[in-house]
Design an enzyme around this catalytic site. Structure first.
Site, PDB file in Angstrom:
ATOM      1  N   ASP A  45      28.925   2.254 128.148  1.00 55.16           N
ATOM      2  CA  ASP A  45      29.466   3.185 127.150  1.00 55.16           C
ATOM      3  C   ASP A  45      29.447   4.606 127.705  1.00 55.16           C
ATOM      4  OD1 ASP A  45      29.540   4.607 124.279  1.00 55.16           O
ATOM      5  OD2 ASP A  45      30.149   2.525 124.008  1.00 55.16           O
ATOM      6  N   CYS A  90      38.607   2.941 119.318  1.00 57.33           N
ATOM      7  CA  CYS A  90      37.400   3.361 118.635  1.00 57.33           C
ATOM      8  C   CYS A  90      37.626   4.805 118.218  1.00 57.33           C
ATOM      9  CB  CYS A  90      36.223   3.273 119.604  1.00 57.33           C
ATOM     10  SG  CYS A  90      34.675   3.914 118.941  1.00 57.33           S
ATOM     11  N   TRP A 148      38.384   3.042 124.138  1.00 52.39           N
ATOM     12  CA  TRP A 148      39.056   4.347 124.059  1.00 52.39           C
ATOM     13  C   TRP A 148      38.634   5.012 122.754  1.00 52.39           C
ATOM     14  CZ3 TRP A 148      43.808   5.657 127.085  1.00 52.39           C
ATOM     15  CH2 TRP A 148      44.374   6.883 126.693  1.00 52.39           C
ATOM     16  N   ASP A 149      37.837   6.057 122.882  1.00 45.92           N
ATOM     17  CA  ASP A 149      37.224   6.672 121.706  1.00 45.92           C
ATOM     18  C   ASP A 149      37.943   7.970 121.316  1.00 45.92           C
ATOM     19  OD1 ASP A 149      35.355   7.009 119.674  1.00 45.92           O
ATOM     20  OD2 ASP A 149      33.651   6.584 120.968  1.00 45.92           O
ATOM     21  N   ASP A 198      30.495   2.414 113.416  1.00 45.92           N
ATOM     22  CA  ASP A 198      29.246   2.701 114.127  1.00 45.92           C
ATOM     23  C   ASP A 198      28.056   2.142 113.358  1.00 45.92           C
ATOM     24  OD1 ASP A 198      30.224   3.906 116.376  1.00 45.92           O
ATOM     25  OD2 ASP A 198      29.967   5.962 115.665  1.00 45.92           O
ATOM     26  N   ARG A 208      30.902  18.007 117.506  1.00 40.00           N
ATOM     27  CA  ARG A 208      30.206  17.277 118.579  1.00 40.00           C
ATOM     28  C   ARG A 208      30.403  18.007 119.915  1.00 40.00           C
ATOM     29  NH1 ARG A 208      30.399  11.176 121.024  1.00 40.00           N
ATOM     30  NH2 ARG A 208      28.255  10.658 120.604  1.00 40.00           N
TER      31      ARG A 208
HETATM   32  C1  GLA Z   1      31.277   7.005 119.238  1.00 46.42           C
HETATM   33  C2  GLA Z   1      31.412   5.492 119.215  1.00 46.42           C
HETATM   34  C3  GLA Z   1      30.112   4.863 119.658  1.00 46.42           C
HETATM   35  C4  GLA Z   1      29.753   5.373 121.027  1.00 46.42           C
HETATM   36  C5  GLA Z   1      29.669   6.882 121.025  1.00 46.42           C
HETATM   37  C6  GLA Z   1      29.463   7.414 122.414  1.00 46.42           C
HETATM   38  O1  GLA Z   1      30.424   7.452 118.240  1.00 46.42           O
HETATM   39  O2  GLA Z   1      31.802   5.033 117.964  1.00 46.42           O
HETATM   40  O3  GLA Z   1      30.240   3.459 119.663  1.00 46.42           O
HETATM   41  O4  GLA Z   1      30.718   4.931 121.952  1.00 46.42           O
HETATM   42  O5  GLA Z   1      30.847   7.468 120.501  1.00 46.42           O
HETATM   43  O6  GLA Z   1      29.358   8.783 122.453  1.00 46.42           O
END
Ligand code: GLA
Length: 699
Positions: A340, A498, A451-452, A520, A417
């Site tokens: 991650d 994500c 991919w967040d 999450d 963030r």
């Molecule tokens: C988000 C995602 C988590 C993780 C964090 C990493 O909150 O939902 O699953 O990947 O970022 O910073």
């Protein structure tokens, strides 16, 4: 199938069980005629011949009946289309042409004052009861620029009933997709996002059932779902005469979407509609089947069991620790190992590094390839996390290009963030991201990308650009374009969407990603409600769900058994996200058994038909997946009371004349008995759970 009347002015679209009809009046008004069970062309003609609504002072006879109400003229409903050129606002359209192209019907309209070409698109395939609708707005020039203030993808009209109940999926971070149903009162109910992404607050979906009478198994349900991953709005309008219309599209407000120069056009996202007579369960099954057949890429492929290190390591990652986790994950039967956040740039906390997509030289001195190779040698695929649309001010990228972020000159660049949003509407930003990601995927054998997208838009400015608000729409198109290009260049790579959990889940992103991170919130009890809501629209095949540590580390400290955690996560695409270096030998062995069991039931969970047997809510809840001769029940007991055994579960979709053998106990049950009297789960106490597999006996 599309049929039309001899005069070519009334059209009927038909799916396996449902039909949809529209027609033009002599004055070229496009009226909605029918949405419900299949009807014949003659029925549509009869509907078209019905007398118009009676004259009423202060009301418009068009309102509630028009297929796509535009701004302008005798209309008082929320307009789906609002346009302007300098000095002229609104639309007065005339019908130009109808065209059928396979499953697609296109109706074209023009406007005498604007150089406008407006096309309403409809598609209904023979194998699904989903009607896909979208519009294109074209500047067919010459003439002044045409500003689109709003162009909804579609307006859906429901038949007259005494009352309607509205179902929606609401939430917030770590509490997404929770289902609520309430009576629809007069006026407008608006859901949407003004955040730049789909948002945790609402899934872009509504479901309406008449007179509050539908159940999981019975009754008419109308559903509408939007395929758009940016800001959006769905307005459900209960008009004064009792008509209900649902209009939806990209953008939350009507303050301007795009400007079209001669030759330009805008295509809206798809707003899909579904009618089902099979209750909420039947509607969900139809949505699932359509997404598996038509929306989700490579949906026939089974999604592997993954391990993700986020909850175990947070930002404190090292190659050695990842190797230790990978060895334990492999021994457990995990098939995909995902590193991650925090493998790149100066990313040792959330304060730095976003934007610099090269391995952190201290953490991965030889790049990602050695770890990826070891993961492959252990028999697993290798995946990584990225968040390409973002940048930390403390990054090489931002230091080199502070102007690449969304911002208003002279105003605060709001950080969430500790990060800012890149302006993907800029071609140079898009090209940079493409090069970085293409290079990254070529630099190591990477099979999977999470991919967040971890913050909303707050300062959507674009200094130097004449019409900065176009970045809202263009950001989404740029994201889609990047995903499409990366998928084409790296066809073996699988993508997960994500956004701080489930902040970007919609039919648009699902048409270019293989699964989504649901939330999450990995608490196995909270998850049951989140998953219950998610399943209203989307199939388990895309719903990633992890087993994490107990006590729960992220949210509530809840203690639960490995059994409960596994059975909760096994209702989707199973993943494991706990700190395996702290799990005991017994736990690791037990977990291995659960992973094995999941792999056996996976074809049913990921590709079977879902039946929600009981909704979560304090006591017993359960889902059943059915495929061919096999069925599996996943049941959870939150809390037992008064020493009562939980109620038996009445199973669905079984052959009443057949016998079914329980693969867990060897017991043989009659289909009719399972359907009518039900199956006893044997669950007791608090937070108990079971997986019960049944196979039809051959004779
Ligand atoms: C988000 C995602 C988590 C993780 C964090 C990493 O909150 O939902 O699953 O990947 O970022 O910073």
């Amino acid at each position: 199938m599309i049929e039309s009347t001899g005069d070519g002015r009334t059209w009927v679209l038909s799916g396996p069980t449902s039909g949809y009809a529209i027609g033009l009046t002599d004055a070229d008004e496009l009226l909605h005629l029918h949405w419900g069970p299949r009807i014949a062309v003659e029925d549509a003609e009869a509907l078209a011949a019905q007398a118009p609504p009676p004259y009423r002072p202060f009301e418009s006879p068009l309102d509630g009946h028009e297929e796509y109400p535009v701004e302008g003229g005798p209309r008082f409903v929320r307009p789906a289309l609002s346009l302007r050129t300098p000095g002229v606002r609104g639309t007065e359209w005339s019908f130009a042409a109808a065209e059928t192209d396979g499953d697609e019907l296109r109706l074209r309209f023009t406007d005498a004052l604007h150089a406008l070409g407006l096309t309403l698109h409809y598609r209904m395939r023979d194998d699904a009861d989903v009607v896909e609708r979208w519009v294109t707005v074209a500047h067919e020039g010459p003439g002044a620029e045409l500003e689109i203030l709003r162009a909804d993808a579609a307006v859906w009209t429901l038949p007259r009933r005494d009352s309607w109940r509205l179902g929606q999926l609401h939430g917030r971070w770590a509490a997404e997709s929770r289902l609520v149903r309430a009576e629809l009162t007069y006026g407008e109910k608006i859901i949407g996002s003004r955040r730049g992404h789909t948002g945790h607050q609402h899934l872009p979906w509504v479901a309406l059932d008449a007179d509050g009478e539908s159940t999981e198994e019975r009754g008419e349900v109308y559903g509408c779902a939007l395929g758009w991953s940016g800001s959006w709005r769905i307005a459900v309008q209960h008009l004064p005469d009792g008509q209900v219309q649902i209009t939806g599209g990209a953008g939350h407000d009507d303050s301007g979407l795009l400007r079209l120069a001669p030759g330009d056009s805008y295509t809206s996202p798809v707003f899909a509609g579904l009618w089902s007579a099979g209750g909420f369960g039947g509607a969900s099954q139809a949505w699932h089947a359509w997404q598996l057949a038509r929306v989700i890429p490579d949906a026939a492929a089974e999604r592997p069991v993954l391990y993700n290190s986020w909850e175990a390591t947070g930002f404190d990652i090292s190659e050695e620790r990842q190797r230790a986790l990978a060895r334990r994950a492999a021994a457990m039967g995990v098939e995909l190992f995902v590193v991650d956040d925090a493998w790149f740039g100066a990313r040792t906390s959330d304060r730095a590094g976003l934007g610099d997509w090269t391995p952190n030289p201290e953490r991965f001195p030889r790049g990602l390839a050695p770890l990826a190779d070891e993961v492959h040698a252990l028999g697993m695929d290798f995946g990584i996390w990225v968040e390409p649309e973002m940048v930390n001010p403390d990054s090489d990228l931002y230091r080199a290009h502070p102007d690449w972020v969304q911002h208003h000159p002279g105003r605060t660049r709001t950080e969430y963030r500790n990060q800012l949003v890149l302006n993907l509407a800029r071609p140079d930003v898009r090209e940079h991201l493409w090069r970085q990601l293409d290079q990254l995927l070529g630099s190591a054998p990477i099979d999977y990308v999470k991919w967040d997208f971890n913050r909303c838009f707050t300062d959507p400015g674009w200094p130097g650009e004449e019409y900065p608000q176009r970045l809202w729409v263009e950001h989404v198109h740029a994201l889609y374009g990047l995903l499409d290009r990366l998928r084409a260049a790296h066809p073996g790579v699988v993508f997960e969407s994500c956004s701080g959990g489930g902040g970007r889940i919609d039919l648009g992103i699902l048409s270019r990603t293989d699964q989504v991170w649901t939330s999450d919130n990995t608490d196995p009890l909270d998850r049951l409600a989140i998953q219950h809501g998610f399943s209203q629209l989307h199939p388990a095949r895309v719903m990633a769900a992890w087993v994490t540590d107990s006590p729960q580390t992220q949210l509530n400290g809840r203690r639960s058994s490995l059994r409960f955690r596994f059975v909760s996560a096994m209702a989707g695409v199973l993943g494991i996200g706990g700190d395996l270096t702290r799990w005991s030998e017994e736990e690791l062995t037990e977990a291995r058994g659960w992973v094995e069991l999941y792999r056996r039931i996976r074809p049913l969970v990921q590709h079977g038909e879902l039946h929600r047997l009981r909704a979560p809510g304090g006591g017993l809840s359960a889902v059943q997946f059915l495929r061919g001769e096999e069925t599996v029940v996943l049941a959870w007991l939150q809390a037992q009371h008064y020493g009562e055994p939980p109620p038996p579960l009445r199973l669905r979709g079984l052959d009443p004349a057949a016998a079914y053998e329980c693969l867990e106990s060897g017991a043989v049950h009659r289909g009719a008995v399972l359907a009518h009297q039900g199956l006893h789960t044997g669950l007791t106490g608090d937070l108990d759970a079971a997986v019960i597999r049944l196979r039809r006996r051959s004779s």
